[in-house]
Enzyme design. Sequence first.
Site, PDB file in Angstrom:
ATOM      1  N   ASP A 126       6.354   4.767   4.943  1.00 13.88           N
ATOM      2  CA  ASP A 126       7.736   4.334   5.620  1.00 13.88           C
ATOM      3  C   ASP A 126       6.738   2.500   4.451  1.00 13.88           C
ATOM      4  OD1 ASP A 126       4.135   3.467   6.499  1.00 13.88           O
ATOM      5  OD2 ASP A 126       4.986   1.738   8.607  1.00 13.88           O
ATOM      6  N   HIS A 127       6.067   3.057   3.671  1.00 12.54           N
ATOM      7  CA  HIS A 127       6.237   1.429   2.777  1.00 12.54           C
ATOM      8  C   HIS A 127       6.579   1.742   1.504  1.00 12.54           C
ATOM      9  CE1 HIS A 127       3.900  -1.359   5.796  1.00 12.54           C
ATOM     10  NE2 HIS A 127       3.898  -0.261   6.423  1.00 12.54           N
ATOM     11  N   HIS A 159       7.463  -5.009  11.971  1.00 11.63           N
ATOM     12  CA  HIS A 159       7.134  -3.579  11.846  1.00 11.63           C
ATOM     13  C   HIS A 159       5.869  -2.766  13.167  1.00 11.63           C
ATOM     14  CE1 HIS A 159       3.367  -1.526  10.437  1.00 11.63           C
ATOM     15  NE2 HIS A 159       3.822  -1.032   9.375  1.00 11.63           N
ATOM     16  N   HIS A 193       0.560   3.556   2.044  1.00 10.25           N
ATOM     17  CA  HIS A 193       1.525   4.556   2.770  1.00 10.25           C
ATOM     18  C   HIS A 193       3.089   4.319   3.062  1.00 10.25           C
ATOM     19  CE1 HIS A 193      -2.030   4.364   6.018  1.00 10.25           C
ATOM     20  NE2 HIS A 193      -1.969   5.186   5.756  1.00 10.25           N
ATOM     21  N   ASP A 213       0.346  -4.479   6.656  1.00  7.54           N
ATOM     22  CA  ASP A 213      -0.791  -3.344   7.794  1.00  7.54           C
ATOM     23  C   ASP A 213      -2.470  -3.848   7.311  1.00  7.54           C
ATOM     24  OD1 ASP A 213       1.296  -2.110   7.881  1.00  7.54           O
ATOM     25  OD2 ASP A 213       0.551  -0.183   7.711  1.00  7.54           O
ATOM     26  N   HIS A 257       0.913  -1.198   0.073  1.00  7.02           N
ATOM     27  CA  HIS A 257      -0.211  -0.047   0.187  1.00  7.02           C
ATOM     28  C   HIS A 257       0.924   0.929  -0.051  1.00  7.02           C
ATOM     29  CE1 HIS A 257       0.880  -0.091   4.147  1.00  7.02           C
ATOM     30  NE2 HIS A 257       0.222   0.798   4.450  1.00  7.02           N
ATOM     31  N   HIS A 263      -6.911  -2.763   5.992  1.00 10.45           N
ATOM     32  CA  HIS A 263      -6.552  -1.460   6.368  1.00 10.45           C
ATOM     33  C   HIS A 263      -7.777  -0.476   6.429  1.00 10.45           C
ATOM     34  CE1 HIS A 263      -2.689   0.412   8.237  1.00 10.45           C
ATOM     35  NE2 HIS A 263      -2.405   0.911   7.054  1.00 10.45           N
TER      36      HIS A 263
END
Length: 302
Positions: free
Chosen positions: A67-68, A266, A65, A208, A63, A141
């Site tokens: 941090d990914h 994570h 976000h 997530d 996805h 998520h």
Amino acid sequence: MSQRRFYALGTASQVPTRDRNHNGYFLRFDAEGLLFDPGEGTQRQMIFADVSATQITKIFITHFHGDHCLGLAGILQRLSLDRVLHTVQLFYPKSGQQFIENLKNASIFHNVATIEDHPIDEEGVIFETETYYIETRKLSHTVECWGYRFVEKDTFTMLPEKLDNFGVKGKSIAKLKKEGSLEIDGKIIKVGDCGVFKKGQTFAFIMDTRSCQNAFALAKDVDLLVCESTYLKTETKEADAHGHLTAEKAAKIAKNSGAKLLALTHFSQRYLHIKDFLKEAKKVHENSIAMKDGDFVDIERF
């Protein structure tokens, strides 16, 4: 020599800490190099893990976000800088196409790498070869997020003495393995007559998400389940509100799905140590580990 090893390049959720880099995970599976969710700093983490850009054959984004995915721009540029000759396939949620374009064109660089886009908007098999396939399912998520499952196909190790006894030679060997049987001089020869069954290995990557049916489906009977565990069970309500798992819930997914090994990652910045995650998970699923940056797991040992 072929290698089947999973590396945790970074294990932090949302923001990095002194001890945890942003997300980044790499699965070396024979000739394939699968990079998952490269966050900021992934290039540097690859150096510590002795993983090179030339080893990357596929990239997977769960996805968008930050941090990914924010490390993707650097990874794509590195592929060009290192003159990676093979095509690298990029899998990601189709709804985030604009983010992909932004990351591909984040700065000036000499773009010579060949990147093959595979936007995802349907569940099921997204890539397949004669020896393995990769499938995806949508998770639960706060934004659209997809999990991935890598499945090596079952096969037979052919035994030369058995092949000789049954008169199977040359191209007939490959045909026997592929079709399961063949006829020689009026006699049906089955693949089991000439070989030893070898069950394929499996791997699931679940980031997530709340606990959901698709998480259990992805984790079904896998050899290695890599699963987010952002919170401990004391923050269960917060985990659910933010679309995440606790270590306990991740362990329940592993146990109820028959996963052989659970690798937790994570972790929220609020937790300085991960020993409590491991303790919580082991109460539910004994064969669990909590990964630190730089840790790796050899899949062959299962």
